[in-house]
Design a protein around this motif. Structure first.
Motif, PDB file in Angstrom:
ATOM      1  N   ALA A  63      43.275 -19.965 -42.124  1.00  0.00           N
ATOM      2  CA  ALA A  63      43.045 -19.467 -40.774  1.00  0.00           C
ATOM      3  C   ALA A  63      44.127 -19.965 -39.818  1.00  0.00           C
ATOM      4  N   ILE A  64      44.557 -21.203 -39.992  1.00  0.00           N
ATOM      5  CA  ILE A  64      45.615 -21.764 -39.150  1.00  0.00           C
ATOM      6  C   ILE A  64      46.923 -21.004 -39.347  1.00  0.00           C
ATOM      7  N   VAL A  65      47.281 -20.745 -40.585  1.00  0.00           N
ATOM      8  CA  VAL A  65      48.520 -20.002 -40.865  1.00  0.00           C
ATOM      9  C   VAL A  65      48.441 -18.595 -40.288  1.00  0.00           C
ATOM     10  N   THR A  66      47.288 -17.950 -40.432  1.00  0.00           N
ATOM     11  CA  THR A  66      47.131 -16.581 -39.946  1.00  0.00           C
ATOM     12  C   THR A  66      47.341 -16.497 -38.439  1.00  0.00           C
ATOM     13  N   THR A  67      46.777 -17.434 -37.700  1.00  0.00           N
ATOM     14  CA  THR A  67      46.914 -17.405 -36.241  1.00  0.00           C
ATOM     15  C   THR A  67      48.262 -17.935 -35.782  1.00  0.00           C
ATOM     16  N   ASN A  68      48.617 -19.126 -36.209  1.00  0.00           N
ATOM     17  CA  ASN A  68      49.794 -19.802 -35.651  1.00  0.00           C
ATOM     18  C   ASN A  68      51.110 -19.194 -36.102  1.00  0.00           C
ATOM     19  N   LEU A  69      51.204 -18.867 -37.368  1.00  0.00           N
ATOM     20  CA  LEU A  69      52.472 -18.361 -37.908  1.00  0.00           C
ATOM     21  C   LEU A  69      52.501 -16.842 -37.975  1.00  0.00           C
ATOM     22  N   SER A  89      45.080 -12.997 -34.734  1.00  0.00           N
ATOM     23  CA  SER A  89      44.871 -13.028 -36.189  1.00  0.00           C
ATOM     24  C   SER A  89      44.578 -11.639 -36.746  1.00  0.00           C
ATOM     25  N   ASP A  90      44.471 -10.646 -35.867  1.00  0.00           N
ATOM     26  CA  ASP A  90      44.159  -9.264 -36.247  1.00  0.00           C
ATOM     27  C   ASP A  90      45.402  -8.399 -36.053  1.00  0.00           C
TER      28      ASP A  90
END
Length: 249
Positions: A105-111, A60-61
């Motif tokens: 947060a889900i979009v940031t990590t997964n996509l 996510s970073d």
């Protein structure tokens, strides 16, 4: 993808499917680098499984992704396989504004995490004689579990992105593979004791049968995923969606 002799980076590899893939690939004779957010878990894996290496990485970073790609291109110049497995899931109530932070947060990590990893590592992978990118989506990319709407949407986007990536890289040395797991008995959503979820080792057995097929299938779809993967094509989408709607947290 060759079954052995690769140098492989697996994200989200401190537990569940990611760790399972990493251990199987290591046992098969590949150099494996596990990536995750928790140093203590990474240290435990490398201590218990000599030969596996690790990198602290939160997908996510974006800065962390770029630093890792630059460092690994130097420390592991033969890196030729990237497995984008890192992902998060959570229940959402779309009538509650507080759920928006969860969705983002889900979009940031997964996509975004998957997309950023591809952009960061493709320039290195494309220089290898043979390379592979495996993006992990989900059976829920094809029929959503309504209680986890953003997770399902993010995995549908990963599926679409992977199709486009495959076309854009078809004239390069990189093959592009999608892995779409069903519900598996891992800590994801607390499914480790869920009798309806597939045992992890059984899932890995099927996946490695597919990986050992020549040529490698463009989609790694186990039998339990097929009812969702092909629901639209066989006209059962509405029925499957109705069944998933009944599943409540």
């Amino acid at each position: 993808m060759d079954s052995t002799g690769n140098t492989i980076l697996v994200t989200g590899a401190t537990s569940g499917i990611g760790l399972g893939l990493a251990l199987r690939l290591h046992k098969a004779g590949n150099k494996v680098i596990v990536a995750g957010r928790r140093q203590a878990l990474l240290d435990k894996i490398t201590t218990e499984h000599p030969g596996i290496e690790s990198v602290l990485l939160d997908v996510s970073d974006p800065q962390a992704i770029q630093r890792s790609s630059e460092a690994l291109s130097v420390s592991h110049p033969n890196l030729n396989v990237l497995i984008n497995n890192a992902g998060v899931i959570d229940w959402e109530d779309l009538t509650n504004p507080d759920s928006l932070a969860t969705a983002e947060a889900i979009v940031t990590t997964n996509l975004l995490g998957t997309i950023r990893m591809v952009y960061a590592f493709t320039p290195h992978l494309i220089k290898q004689p043979n390379a592979t990118i495996i993006n992990v989506s989900s059976s829920l990319a094809f029929v959503p579990l309504p209680a986890t709407p953003t997770y399902c949407a993010s995995k549908a986007a990963v599926h679409s992105f992977t199709q486009s990536l495959r076309v854009q890289l078809e004239d390069t040395s990189i093959e592009v593979v999608e892995l779409a797991p069903p519900a598996v008995r891992t800590t994801l959503l607390g499914q480790e004791t869920d009798e309806q979820a597939m045992p992890l080792e059984a899932f890995l057995d099927e996946i490695f049968e597919l990986l050992n097929t020549t040529p490698t299938p463009s989609e790694l779809v186990v039998e339990r995923t097929k009812p969702l993967r092909f629901a639209e094509a066989n006209g059962s989408h509405a029925e499957v969606l109705r069944k998933l709607t009944e599943y409540k947290p």
